[in-house]
Design an enzyme around this catalytic site. Structure first.
Site, short mmCIF file in Angstrom:
data_model
loop_
_atom_site.label_atom_id
_atom_site.label_comp_id
_atom_site.label_asym_id
_atom_site.label_seq_id
_atom_site.Cartn_x
_atom_site.Cartn_y
_atom_site.Cartn_z
N GLY A 1 1.05 -1.34 0.04
CA GLY A 1 -0.04 -0.17 -0.07
C GLY A 1 1.04 1.27 0.08
O GLY A 1 0.42 2.31 0.44
N LEU B 1 -1.85 -8.28 -3.07
CA LEU B 1 -2.22 -9.25 -2.21
C LEU B 1 -3.35 -10.28 -2.66
O LEU B 1 -3.44 -11.35 -1.93
CB LEU B 1 -2.95 -8.41 -1.21
CG LEU B 1 -2.21 -8.10 0.18
CD1 LEU B 1 -0.90 -7.35 -0.20
CD2 LEU B 1 -2.91 -7.22 1.25
N LEU C 1 -0.16 -2.29 4.79
CA LEU C 1 -0.93 -1.22 4.79
C LEU C 1 -1.96 -1.40 3.41
O LEU C 1 -2.90 -0.59 3.50
CB LEU C 1 -0.35 -0.02 4.48
CG LEU C 1 0.78 0.40 5.77
CD1 LEU C 1 1.35 1.81 5.27
CD2 LEU C 1 0.30 0.19 6.96
N ALA C 2 -1.76 -2.23 2.63
CA ALA C 2 -2.63 -2.36 1.49
C ALA C 2 -4.06 -3.10 1.87
O ALA C 2 -4.11 -3.77 2.79
CB ALA C 2 -1.95 -3.45 0.49
N ALA C 3 -4.93 -2.28 1.26
CA ALA C 3 -6.33 -2.75 1.58
C ALA C 3 -7.36 -2.06 0.60
O ALA C 3 -6.94 -0.93 -0.12
CB ALA C 3 -6.80 -2.57 2.84
N SER D 1 -9.86 -0.02 1.28
CA SER D 1 -9.88 0.45 2.46
C SER D 1 -11.16 1.45 2.80
O SER D 1 -11.12 2.11 3.82
CB SER D 1 -8.86 1.44 2.62
OG SER D 1 -8.93 2.70 1.53
N THR E 1 -8.29 -1.35 12.28
CA THR E 1 -9.18 -0.11 12.22
C THR E 1 -9.94 -0.31 13.55
O THR E 1 -10.81 -1.30 13.62
CB THR E 1 -9.78 -0.27 10.94
OG1 THR E 1 -10.57 0.86 10.78
CG2 THR E 1 -10.38 -1.59 10.67
N GLU F 1 -13.01 0.69 12.80
CA GLU F 1 -14.29 0.09 12.17
C GLU F 1 -14.63 -1.15 12.82
O GLU F 1 -15.82 -1.74 12.31
CB GLU F 1 -14.21 0.15 10.75
CG GLU F 1 -14.15 1.62 9.89
CD GLU F 1 -15.43 2.21 10.01
OE1 GLU F 1 -16.52 1.46 9.94
OE2 GLU F 1 -15.47 3.37 10.14
N TYR G 1 -15.97 -4.21 5.20
CA TYR G 1 -14.85 -3.76 5.30
C TYR G 1 -14.41 -4.29 7.01
O TYR G 1 -13.25 -4.80 7.23
CB TYR G 1 -14.77 -2.40 5.30
CG TYR G 1 -13.54 -1.77 5.47
CD1 TYR G 1 -12.12 -1.87 4.86
CD2 TYR G 1 -13.41 -1.13 6.86
CE1 TYR G 1 -10.94 -1.27 5.39
CE2 TYR G 1 -12.27 -0.36 7.30
CZ TYR G 1 -11.02 -0.45 6.49
OH TYR G 1 -9.72 0.01 7.01
N LYS H 1 -11.45 -6.90 8.26
CA LYS H 1 -10.43 -6.23 9.22
C LYS H 1 -10.44 -7.02 10.45
O LYS H 1 -9.29 -7.36 11.17
CB LYS H 1 -10.54 -4.81 9.41
CG LYS H 1 -10.02 -4.08 8.14
CD LYS H 1 -8.82 -4.07 7.82
CE LYS H 1 -8.07 -3.18 6.82
NZ LYS H 1 -6.60 -2.77 6.54
N HIS I 1 -7.75 8.69 10.47
CA HIS I 1 -6.61 9.44 10.46
C HIS I 1 -6.66 10.23 9.05
O HIS I 1 -6.49 9.24 8.08
CB HIS I 1 -5.07 9.04 10.69
CG HIS I 1 -4.96 7.60 10.14
ND1 HIS I 1 -5.53 6.63 10.78
CD2 HIS I 1 -4.14 7.00 9.36
CE1 HIS I 1 -4.90 5.52 10.06
NE2 HIS I 1 -4.26 6.01 9.26
#
Ligand code: NDP
Ligand code: GDP
Length: 342
Positions: free
Chosen positions: A9, A60, A81-83, A85, A126, A128, A150, A154, A180
């Protein structure tokens, strides 16, 4: 010896800020790209580091590419960090979201276990995952109750990371990061959509801003601060999971008011539900309206984080409050538009 960090990511918001922190620490940074026709380089360019990162192809969704990348590069640290998102899209693409955000984590962990078990691993978990929250504020011990594909994906990534730490003695951490933001935030997220549109309205390039649920509340911090926390998590004696948050929560409505205030527009609200409008106090023009299109099938109404464990163990705290964050984002979006008009 120079440490090697692999970042998945790399071309996203957090990838860019994290790469900058690690380069400043003297790391050799390897950024994992998926093959794209349109190279998404603007964030790394903005930070002036696009030529300091080594790029490799890794998706991924593609186990072989993960295996080869780890085998060839033998990283000391891997930041995943890849997602996919964006919560909103996860309702339209739940399988893709699960493949990337859940199974993608397992693919990396499995490859590390086989080829580089001493590599330190960071998973981008996250807030979330707290979804319809079961307590406030939310901390590392709060029960998870996700409200979107999502969030559910996660949760899998979170627990499989913990499971590999406990089962195979791997240094694997999850950072449970609350929202953020920054000038480098993707345009589909609400803060960036607001600052970008308000800057356009100021220069006559847009008439109004259309949003969904403006009463949702988030604990918004600055991505620059949070990505430094990721680095800290991988430098401890023992791997563990940490919440990063500011400890303050604000509604989307407040964020809208602050952004307009920055261009000297006071918003007065009239009506309710999807009929609600935000009117300019000085001109009487409608600057904000509401559309069902931006509502979600299930909403996360309130997030508020307790980052005291990170403060105690990592010495980390959010340095930037919402007013400062709004200023940083508004200044950037206004300056981009001003440049484009020159
Ligand atoms: P972005 O959406 O900005 O970046 C995500 C990156 O993932 C993009 O560079 C994208 O690549 C890449 N990606 C997507 N699918 C794949 C794939 N199949 N294979 C390889 N790469 C892929 O996210 P952020 O930087 O904001 O967030 C970083 C991480 O932190 C994400 O995992 C996110 O879910 C999580 N997170 C973010 C929070 C936030 O508030 N920002 C809060 C908590 C967690 P491309 O550039 O090609 O599109
Ligand atoms: P999230 O917390 O990861 O879902 O981050 P977002 O920035 O996408 O959304 C934050 C909150 O803003 C959610 O509760 C959304 O429902 C709400 N929201 C209201 N209007 C909008 C909009 O137009 N776009 C987005 N992205 N979110 C909106």
């Amino acid at each position: 010896m120079t440490k090697k960090a692999l970042i998945t990511g790399i071309r996203g918001q957090d990838g860019a800020y994290l790469a900058k922190h690690l380069l400043e620490k003297g790391y050799h940074v390897i950024g994992c790209d998926r093959r794209r026709v349109d190279l998404n380089n603007w964030r790394l360019e903005h930070l002036g580091i696009e030529n300091e990162v080594e790029y490799v192809y890794m998706d991924l969704l593609d186990e072989g590419s993960i295996h080869r990348t780890i085998q060839r590069n033998q990283p000391d640290e891997l930041y995943n960090l890849a997602a996919q998102s964006f919560v909103g899209i996860s309702f339209d693409q739940p399988l893709l979201t699960t493949q990337v955000d859940a199974i993608g984590v397992l693919r990396i962990l499995e490859s590390l276990r086989i080829q580089k078990p001493d590599c330190r691993f960071y998973q981008a978990s996250t807030s979330e995952m707290f979804g319809e929250v079961l307590e406030t504020p939310q901390s590392e011990t709060t029960r998870l109750n996700p409200r979107s594909p999502y969030g559910v994906a996660k949760v899998y990534g979170h627990f499989i990371t913990k499971n590999y730490r406990e089962s195979f003695d791997m240094y694997a951490c999850s950072g449970i990061l609350f929202n953020h933001e920054s000038p480098l935030r993707g345009i589909e997220f609400v803060t960036k959509k607001i600052t970008n549109t308000v800057a356009k309205i100021k220069h006559g390039l847009a008439d109004n801003l259309t949003l969904g649920n403006i009463d949702a509340k988030r604990d918004w911090g600055y991505a620059h601060d949070y990505t430094y926390g990721m680095y800290l998590m991988l430098q401890q004696e023992k791997a563990d999971d940490y919440v990063l948050a500011t400890g303050n929560t604000h509604s989307v409505r407040e964020f809208v008011e602050n952004a307009f205030q920055y261009i000297n527009e006071e918003i007065v609200w009239e009506g309710s539900g999807i009929e609600e409008k935000g009117i300019s106090k000085s001109s009487g023009k409608t600057l904000v309206d509401i559309s069902e299109k931006f509502y979600r099938p299930a909403e996360v109404e309130l997030l508020l984080g307790d980052a005291s464990k990170a403060a105690q163990n990592l010495g980390w705290k959010a340095e930037t409050n919402l007013e400062q964050l709004t200023k940083i984002m508004m200044d950037y979006d206004l300056s981009l538009i001003e440049k484009s008009l020159q």
